[in-house]
Design a protein around this motif. Structure first.
Motif, PDB file in Angstrom:
ATOM      1  N   ASP A  33      50.670  52.529  21.262  1.00 23.53           N
ATOM      2  CA  ASP A  33      52.029  52.705  21.788  1.00 23.53           C
ATOM      3  C   ASP A  33      53.082  52.325  20.758  1.00 23.53           C
ATOM      4  O   ASP A  33      54.157  52.928  20.690  1.00 23.53           O
ATOM      5  CB  ASP A  33      52.235  51.856  23.054  1.00 23.53           C
ATOM      6  CG  ASP A  33      51.535  52.455  24.256  1.00 23.53           C
ATOM      7  OD1 ASP A  33      51.088  53.617  24.157  1.00 23.53           O
ATOM      8  OD2 ASP A  33      51.432  51.770  25.287  1.00 23.53           O
ATOM      9  N   VAL A  34      52.768  51.293  19.950  1.00 21.05           N
ATOM     10  CA  VAL A  34      53.704  50.873  18.906  1.00 21.05           C
ATOM     11  C   VAL A  34      53.876  52.009  17.899  1.00 21.05           C
ATOM     12  O   VAL A  34      55.003  52.362  17.514  1.00 21.05           O
ATOM     13  CB  VAL A  34      53.217  49.587  18.204  1.00 21.05           C
ATOM     14  CG1 VAL A  34      54.152  49.202  17.076  1.00 21.05           C
ATOM     15  CG2 VAL A  34      53.109  48.453  19.211  1.00 21.05           C
ATOM     16  N   LEU A  61      53.319  55.143  18.463  1.00 20.66           N
ATOM     17  CA  LEU A  61      54.010  56.238  19.162  1.00 20.66           C
ATOM     18  C   LEU A  61      55.520  55.992  19.165  1.00 20.66           C
ATOM     19  O   LEU A  61      56.312  56.889  18.849  1.00 20.66           O
ATOM     20  CB  LEU A  61      53.478  56.346  20.599  1.00 20.66           C
ATOM     21  CG  LEU A  61      54.201  57.325  21.534  1.00 20.66           C
ATOM     22  CD1 LEU A  61      54.026  58.759  21.056  1.00 20.66           C
ATOM     23  CD2 LEU A  61      53.689  57.186  22.966  1.00 20.66           C
ATOM     24  N   ALA A  62      55.920  54.769  19.529  1.00 21.12           N
ATOM     25  CA  ALA A  62      57.350  54.444  19.601  1.00 21.12           C
ATOM     26  C   ALA A  62      58.004  54.609  18.233  1.00 21.12           C
ATOM     27  O   ALA A  62      59.100  55.168  18.115  1.00 21.12           O
ATOM     28  CB  ALA A  62      57.546  53.015  20.114  1.00 21.12           C
ATOM     29  N   LEU A  63      57.310  54.151  17.191  1.00 17.38           N
ATOM     30  CA  LEU A  63      57.847  54.269  15.844  1.00 17.38           C
ATOM     31  C   LEU A  63      58.031  55.735  15.455  1.00 17.38           C
ATOM     32  O   LEU A  63      59.068  56.135  14.908  1.00 17.38           O
ATOM     33  CB  LEU A  63      56.889  53.581  14.867  1.00 17.38           C
ATOM     34  CG  LEU A  63      57.442  53.267  13.504  1.00 17.38           C
ATOM     35  CD1 LEU A  63      58.518  52.202  13.623  1.00 17.38           C
ATOM     36  CD2 LEU A  63      56.337  52.790  12.584  1.00 17.38           C
ATOM     37  N   LEU A 120      58.488  58.178  17.509  1.00 17.54           N
ATOM     38  CA  LEU A 120      59.590  58.725  18.301  1.00 17.54           C
ATOM     39  C   LEU A 120      60.945  58.391  17.680  1.00 17.54           C
ATOM     40  O   LEU A 120      61.842  59.230  17.643  1.00 17.54           O
ATOM     41  CB  LEU A 120      59.539  58.179  19.739  1.00 17.54           C
ATOM     42  CG  LEU A 120      58.451  58.759  20.652  1.00 17.54           C
ATOM     43  CD1 LEU A 120      58.378  57.973  21.955  1.00 17.54           C
ATOM     44  CD2 LEU A 120      58.724  60.232  20.935  1.00 17.54           C
ATOM     45  N   VAL A 121      61.098  57.147  17.194  1.00 16.38           N
ATOM     46  CA  VAL A 121      62.377  56.764  16.576  1.00 16.38           C
ATOM     47  C   VAL A 121      62.679  57.703  15.413  1.00 16.38           C
ATOM     48  O   VAL A 121      63.773  58.269  15.316  1.00 16.38           O
ATOM     49  CB  VAL A 121      62.348  55.314  16.057  1.00 16.38           C
ATOM     50  CG1 VAL A 121      63.659  54.979  15.366  1.00 16.38           C
ATOM     51  CG2 VAL A 121      62.106  54.334  17.182  1.00 16.38           C
ATOM     52  N   ALA A 126      65.196  61.344  27.947  1.00 16.02           N
ATOM     53  CA  ALA A 126      64.002  60.501  28.033  1.00 16.02           C
ATOM     54  C   ALA A 126      62.945  61.075  28.986  1.00 16.02           C
ATOM     55  O   ALA A 126      61.752  61.090  28.664  1.00 16.02           O
ATOM     56  CB  ALA A 126      64.377  59.089  28.460  1.00 16.02           C
ATOM     57  N   ASP A 127      63.388  61.570  30.147  1.00 13.38           N
ATOM     58  CA  ASP A 127      62.424  62.108  31.111  1.00 13.38           C
ATOM     59  C   ASP A 127      61.634  63.268  30.523  1.00 13.38           C
ATOM     60  O   ASP A 127      60.412  63.317  30.637  1.00 13.38           O
ATOM     61  CB  ASP A 127      63.162  62.573  32.377  1.00 13.38           C
ATOM     62  CG  ASP A 127      63.459  61.400  33.296  1.00 13.38           C
ATOM     63  OD1 ASP A 127      62.514  60.652  33.602  1.00 13.38           O
ATOM     64  OD2 ASP A 127      64.632  61.234  33.686  1.00 13.38           O
ATOM     65  N   ILE A 133      61.131  64.023  27.396  1.00  9.44           N
ATOM     66  CA  ILE A 133      60.249  63.600  26.297  1.00  9.44           C
ATOM     67  C   ILE A 133      59.007  62.907  26.870  1.00  9.44           C
ATOM     68  O   ILE A 133      57.874  63.189  26.450  1.00  9.44           O
ATOM     69  CB  ILE A 133      60.989  62.644  25.333  1.00  9.44           C
ATOM     70  CG1 ILE A 133      62.211  63.336  24.718  1.00  9.44           C
ATOM     71  CG2 ILE A 133      60.051  62.158  24.239  1.00  9.44           C
ATOM     72  CD1 ILE A 133      63.182  62.392  24.023  1.00  9.44           C
ATOM     73  N   ALA A 134      59.228  62.026  27.854  1.00 11.04           N
ATOM     74  CA  ALA A 134      58.093  61.316  28.464  1.00 11.04           C
ATOM     75  C   ALA A 134      57.138  62.308  29.116  1.00 11.04           C
ATOM     76  O   ALA A 134      55.915  62.194  28.986  1.00 11.04           O
ATOM     77  CB  ALA A 134      58.597  60.301  29.480  1.00 11.04           C
ATOM     78  N   ILE A 180      55.087  64.040  26.499  1.00 12.47           N
ATOM     79  CA  ILE A 180      54.036  63.168  25.953  1.00 12.47           C
ATOM     80  C   ILE A 180      52.857  63.101  26.935  1.00 12.47           C
ATOM     81  O   ILE A 180      51.691  63.246  26.538  1.00 12.47           O
ATOM     82  CB  ILE A 180      54.588  61.748  25.690  1.00 12.47           C
ATOM     83  CG1 ILE A 180      55.591  61.792  24.528  1.00 12.47           C
ATOM     84  CG2 ILE A 180      53.463  60.767  25.377  1.00 12.47           C
ATOM     85  CD1 ILE A 180      56.382  60.508  24.365  1.00 12.47           C
ATOM     86  N   ASP A 181      53.174  62.919  28.215  1.00  9.34           N
ATOM     87  CA  ASP A 181      52.102  62.815  29.209  1.00  9.34           C
ATOM     88  C   ASP A 181      51.369  64.136  29.392  1.00  9.34           C
ATOM     89  O   ASP A 181      50.151  64.155  29.581  1.00  9.34           O
ATOM     90  CB  ASP A 181      52.680  62.325  30.542  1.00  9.34           C
ATOM     91  CG  ASP A 181      52.988  60.831  30.495  1.00  9.34           C
ATOM     92  OD1 ASP A 181      52.378  60.139  29.652  1.00  9.34           O
ATOM     93  OD2 ASP A 181      53.834  60.370  31.282  1.00  9.34           O
ATOM     94  N   ARG A 208      48.860  59.551  25.292  1.00 14.14           N
ATOM     95  CA  ARG A 208      48.555  58.132  25.505  1.00 14.14           C
ATOM     96  C   ARG A 208      47.170  57.927  26.113  1.00 14.14           C
ATOM     97  O   ARG A 208      46.768  56.803  26.404  1.00 14.14           O
ATOM     98  CB  ARG A 208      49.608  57.492  26.412  1.00 14.14           C
ATOM     99  CG  ARG A 208      50.970  57.429  25.769  1.00 14.14           C
ATOM    100  CD  ARG A 208      51.938  56.706  26.650  1.00 14.14           C
ATOM    101  NE  ARG A 208      51.693  55.277  26.677  1.00 14.14           N
ATOM    102  CZ  ARG A 208      51.970  54.506  27.734  1.00 14.14           C
ATOM    103  NH1 ARG A 208      52.443  55.057  28.838  1.00 14.14           N
ATOM    104  NH2 ARG A 208      51.765  53.218  27.695  1.00 14.14           N
TER     105      ARG A 208
END
Lengths: 201, 188
Positions: free
Chosen positions: A136-137, A139-141, A143-144, A186-187, A189-190, A193-194, A199
């Protein structure tokens, strides 16, 4: 826009593992904070500076990178000459210089990918406890880095929207709209991803 | 954290980075201290995405700094920033965003009178974004340079006017987002 501070090269530091280099900063930092000896601090500062300036970075670039930190250290050092004593001011200034030069050298000789590998490894205990997932870390990186240009584009768009209406643009006034424009994706993008099962489960 | 929480954290971290690229604003009366928008992110993150996600966004920013990305205002980055005398303020951002979020989550609700929402966000920004950040910043500054605490505290006062202005701006922005696209209620 975002260029890593890593510099290509094949020095001794380049060849060391990132974990070892981070441990080195920690150990040296702790050791220097334990002692108040001026000689030790001076020797450490000279060695650290020698390591940093021997890296394949052009001298001006090497100075430019550290300018803000060096400026702060210098200002605080000068204040401390007056508040404490020249001796104490010199000890703390040299100590900070040593640690900062060493840290800058590690940053310049370690690739982002290698850092990430070390971070993933270091997060394993936390992952076992179910606090955070290393993936997840990453993934978050990702995404930024992926969405930074989009946010700059939103910002430019807001500027143009103001211009089109003949309103003076104030960067800080545009914060609310900028944040709404960015977060309302955000919705979507989330969901994306799902939908791709990135994930896992 | 759900996937959406991770996305919100990442997007907010990106906003914090963008704030660092905005031109600093100097206020005529206190021209000596330029106001960078980046430290306002602490207040914004807490007030807009809440305690846990706000703090996580700052952890992510610090992680980027640590791995060598120059994402701090003025193009600063790398481990040297995290080892310098002002590193305490950077660590303080994480806790500041968390405290800001805690207060905002408890004080601000949908359907309250507008004035109460403004007050809640302002108080959260002052406590989290100024008191908590300064506490960490000054503690490390004193430890790393040996500067006496009282003197460091006095020196820090030069930044208070600018930071209060930031708290006002953050309050306005947070309230605008709460009205337009509320995320604070869905705590992570």
């Amino acid at each position: 826009m975002l260029t890593s501070l890593y510099v290509e090269g094949d020095t001794f530091l380049h060849r060391q593992r990132p974990g070892a280099k981070l441990a080195l900063i920690l150990v040296v930092g702790l050791a220097l904070y334990v002692t108040e000896s001026l000689t030790v601090q001076a020797v450490a500062a000279v060695i650290a500076a020698a390591i940093y300036f021997s890296l394949p970075i052009p001298f001006r670039e090497a100075i430019y990178r550290l300018k803000p930190v060096l400026f702060t250290i210098a200002v605080l050092g000068l204040i401390n000459i007056w508040l404490l004593s020249p001796h104490e001011a010199l000890v703390s200034t040299l100590r900070l210089l040593a640690v900062v030069f060493l840290a800058a050298a590690v940053t310049a000789t370690t690739r982002i990918a290698d850092f990430m590998e070390t971070i993933t490894w270091a997060l394993q205990p936390a992952e076992k406890l179910g606090i955070v997932r290393a993936a997840d870390v990453g993934l978050a990186l990702g995404l930024v880095l992926r969405f930074l240009p989009d946010i700059f584009a939103h910002y430019e768009g807001l500027k143009h929207a103001h211009a089109a209406r003949g309103i003076a643009f104030r960067p800080l006034r545009a914060l609310g709209p900028l944040i709404i424009l960015t977060l309302k994706d955000a919705d979507a993008i989330a969901d994306a991803i799902d939908a791709r099962g990135i994930r896992g489960r | 954290m759900t996937t959406k929480d991770i996305v919100l954290v990442a997007l907010f971290a990106a906003i914090i980075v963008v704030l660092g690229f905005l031109p600093p604003i100097t206020i005529p009366l206190i021209a000596a201290v330029p106001i960078t928008a980046q430290s306002m992110g602490v207040m914004l993150a807490g007030c807009i995405i809440g305690a846990r996600r706000g703090a996580a966004a700052y952890v992510l920013v610090i992680l980027m700094v640590a791995i060598g990305l120059p994402v701090l205002s003025g193009g600063r980055g790398g481990l040297s920033v995290l080892m310098g005398p002002t590193a305490g303020y950077i660590a303080g951002w994480v806790f500041g965003a968390f405290v800001t979020g805690l207060i905002a989550e408890r004080m601000v609700r949908d359907g309250q009178p507008e004035v109460r929402q403004y007050l809640g966000f302002f108080l959260a920004s002052i406590v989290g974004g100024i008191v908590v950040v300064y506490a960490f910043g000054i503690a490390w500054l004193c430890f790393s340079t040996g500067t006496p605490f009282a003197k460091a505290l006095i020196g820090n006062m030069a930044f208070v006017p600018g930071d209060v202005i930031k708290a006002v701006l953050a309050t306005l922005a947070a309230r605008a987002v709460l009205a337009g696209y509320p995320m604070l209620p869905s705590r992570a």
